[in-house]
Design an enzyme around this catalytic site. Structure first.
Site, PDB file in Angstrom:
ATOM      1  N   SER A 231      -8.330  -2.358  15.130  1.00 25.88           N
ATOM      2  CA  SER A 231      -8.719  -1.212  15.949  1.00 25.88           C
ATOM      3  C   SER A 231     -10.086  -0.688  15.509  1.00 25.88           C
ATOM      4  O   SER A 231     -10.730  -1.268  14.632  1.00 25.88           O
ATOM      5  CB  SER A 231      -7.669  -0.109  15.873  1.00 25.88           C
ATOM      6  OG  SER A 231      -7.631   0.467  14.586  1.00 25.88           O
ATOM      7  N   HIS A 232     -10.512   0.399  16.116  1.00 22.23           N
ATOM      8  CA  HIS A 232     -11.851   0.941  15.850  1.00 22.23           C
ATOM      9  C   HIS A 232     -11.729   2.419  15.507  1.00 22.23           C
ATOM     10  O   HIS A 232     -10.806   3.093  15.965  1.00 22.23           O
ATOM     11  CB  HIS A 232     -12.737   0.758  17.093  1.00 22.23           C
ATOM     12  CG  HIS A 232     -14.204   0.831  16.813  1.00 22.23           C
ATOM     13  ND1 HIS A 232     -14.880   2.029  16.702  1.00 22.23           N
ATOM     14  CD2 HIS A 232     -15.121  -0.149  16.638  1.00 22.23           C
ATOM     15  CE1 HIS A 232     -16.165   1.783  16.459  1.00 22.23           C
ATOM     16  NE2 HIS A 232     -16.344   0.473  16.412  1.00 22.23           N
ATOM     17  N   PHE A 233     -12.663   2.907  14.704  1.00 24.87           N
ATOM     18  CA  PHE A 233     -12.590   4.309  14.278  1.00 24.87           C
ATOM     19  C   PHE A 233     -13.175   5.267  15.315  1.00 24.87           C
ATOM     20  O   PHE A 233     -13.095   6.479  15.154  1.00 24.87           O
ATOM     21  CB  PHE A 233     -13.298   4.501  12.924  1.00 24.87           C
ATOM     22  CG  PHE A 233     -14.731   4.069  12.912  1.00 24.87           C
ATOM     23  CD1 PHE A 233     -15.741   4.967  13.231  1.00 24.87           C
ATOM     24  CD2 PHE A 233     -15.085   2.759  12.587  1.00 24.87           C
ATOM     25  CE1 PHE A 233     -17.072   4.572  13.218  1.00 24.87           C
ATOM     26  CE2 PHE A 233     -16.409   2.365  12.584  1.00 24.87           C
ATOM     27  CZ  PHE A 233     -17.402   3.275  12.896  1.00 24.87           C
ATOM     28  N   VAL A 234     -13.761   4.730  16.392  1.00 28.91           N
ATOM     29  CA  VAL A 234     -14.338   5.568  17.445  1.00 28.91           C
ATOM     30  C   VAL A 234     -13.747   5.243  18.815  1.00 28.91           C
ATOM     31  O   VAL A 234     -13.324   6.130  19.550  1.00 28.91           O
ATOM     32  CB  VAL A 234     -15.876   5.411  17.493  1.00 28.91           C
ATOM     33  CG1 VAL A 234     -16.454   6.156  18.700  1.00 28.91           C
ATOM     34  CG2 VAL A 234     -16.512   5.936  16.200  1.00 28.91           C
ATOM     35  N   LYS A 285      -4.739   8.090  20.285  1.00 28.41           N
ATOM     36  CA  LYS A 285      -4.896   6.654  20.053  1.00 28.41           C
ATOM     37  C   LYS A 285      -3.552   5.942  19.898  1.00 28.41           C
ATOM     38  O   LYS A 285      -3.313   4.896  20.524  1.00 28.41           O
ATOM     39  CB  LYS A 285      -5.760   6.436  18.803  1.00 28.41           C
ATOM     40  CG  LYS A 285      -5.943   4.986  18.379  1.00 28.41           C
ATOM     41  CD  LYS A 285      -6.821   4.917  17.130  1.00 28.41           C
ATOM     42  CE  LYS A 285      -6.993   3.495  16.654  1.00 28.41           C
ATOM     43  NZ  LYS A 285      -7.865   3.421  15.456  1.00 28.41           N
TER      44      LYS A 285
END
Length: 397
Positions: A231-234, A285
């Site tokens: 996944s991505h932090f943004v 998320k």
């Protein structure tokens, strides 16, 4: 055949992975790359040499791949006669490439300070774990050592309690790639100023460079990022998801991609006004990704790819090696080629990723040990009698 580095002669003293990879790229680009090996052969020759699955003839996968397009000369650099032969080769060369442990080139009298006296135009390039100076430069280093020290392992994996190295040996390969850049830069500078120089490549330096914007973010915030899997932090959704027959990744970078995804999936919960912007999606998320997992597992990967690609939503199947190496785009770009051993047997392998409009790729076999000793020495002016004398003395093979 046109080659980009035609006329450039590389003396390749490397072994294992980082150095041979750099030499391979330079050889693929057309440099005459002469692999100078000990009389017993470079250590990588023995890796997988007799493995029933990963060898061809008496050459393993490492050696066949990393030493294509190279010549082999076997010299005993620890003998005075062998060292003189090497010096004569340096007089006619452009680059000497090595990845020895710290201070070995100095002990062997083949460091830049020594070789530049013989040929002021020579460029030397050393790839090591930590460079040629500093409080820890003599420390032993391999791929996983620099992956760990360079910070990359701390953000790879599923959680902070299980750090994970990259599956591709990016510690070694990163060092090799930066070495190629350094050599090409030094060649360009020498062409302008008429003198060589030393290229000092630290595998750890390379890993720190690859942290790039994430390092800057750390300095801005003071925070240490942690692993978050795929996944991505943004961005949300930006992850891998299970389908009925494999995995797919979706990378929603811009809001327009989210809008398109919502239209394709037609999930009422996703039409929440809150999710039209990235901050709202990031706040929820876990819910969004869990709901996507529930939906995507109902159909095979190909079903979703057809729908998503039609709307230009960034997506891809998570390929295994067989799928990646048979991909039509990969094949079209000649990234799978025939590699040969010295007995004429062939196996498929990865091609040259650097595509130049006036360069034609070719892939000569990985050489037998010392196969080119006579030809190379004759080219620099040795006659047959002198070569035979050196061979009898044990200076060459």
């Amino acid at each position: 055949m046109a080659t980009a580095l035609e006329g450039v002669t590389i003396i390749d003293l490397t072994h294992m992975l980082s150095g041979p990879y750099a030499g391979m790229i330079l050889a693929d680009l057309g440099a005459e790359t002469i692999k100078v090996e000990p009389l017993a052969g470079e250590g990588t020759r023995k890796l997988l040499q007799s493995d029933p699955e990963y060898s061809l003839g008496d050459q393993g996968a490492y050696f066949i791949t990393l030493n294509r397009n190279k010549k082999s000369v076997a010299i005993d650099l620890k003998s005075s006669q062998g060292l003189e032969v090497f010096y004569d080769m340096v007089r006619k060369a452009d680059v000497v490439l090595d990845n020895f442990a710290a201070d070995v080139t100095t002990k062997l009298k083949i460091d830049y300070a020594q070789l530049s006296k013989i040929n002021p135009n020579i460029i030397t390039c050393s790839i090591s774990g930590f460079g040629s100076d500093g409080p820890q430069y003599r420390r032993t280093a391999f791929d996983q050592v620099v992956q760990a020290l360079g910070g990359g392992m701390s953000i790879t994996g599923l959680d902070k309690d299980t750090p994970m190295r990259a599956g591709i040996p990016i510690g070694d390969l990163g060092g090799g790639m930066f070495a190629v850049m350094g050599v090409l830069a030094a060649l360009r500078e020498r062409d302008q100023k008429g003198v060589g120089q030393h290229v000092d490549i630290s595998m750890l330096d390379a890993q720190i460079s690859l942290l790039n914007y994430m390092a800057t973010m750390h300095f801005m915030s003071g925070k240490n990022p942690e692993p978050i899997g795929n996944s991505h932090f943004v961005h949300v959704p930006y992850n891998s998801f299970k389908t009925a027959n494999g995995h797919i990744i979706i990378a929603v970078i811009f809001d327009k991609f989210w809008d398109a995804l919502v239209d394709v999936l037609d999930v009422p919960e996703f039409r929440n006004e809150k999710y039209k912007g990235q901050p709202g999606r990031l706040a929820d998320k876990q819910f969004i990704e869990a709901r996507l997992n529930e939906i995507l597992v109902k159909h095979p990967t190909e079903h979703w790819l057809k729908l998503f690609e039609a709307q230009r939503i960034p997506c891809a199947r998570v390929n295994n090696f067989e799928q990646a190496l048979s991909d039509e785009q990969v094949l079209h770009r000649s990234m799978v080629v025939d590699l040969y051993n010295d007995q004429g047997q062939s196996v498929k392998g990865p091609g040259n990723p650097i595509k130049l409009s006036r360069h034609t790729d070719d892939y000569a076999p990985a050489p037998a040990l010392g196969a080119d000793t006579d030809a190379v020495l004759q080219k620099i002016g040795y006659d047959e009698e002198r070569i035979q004398t050196l061979r009898v003395a044990g200076a060459i093979r």
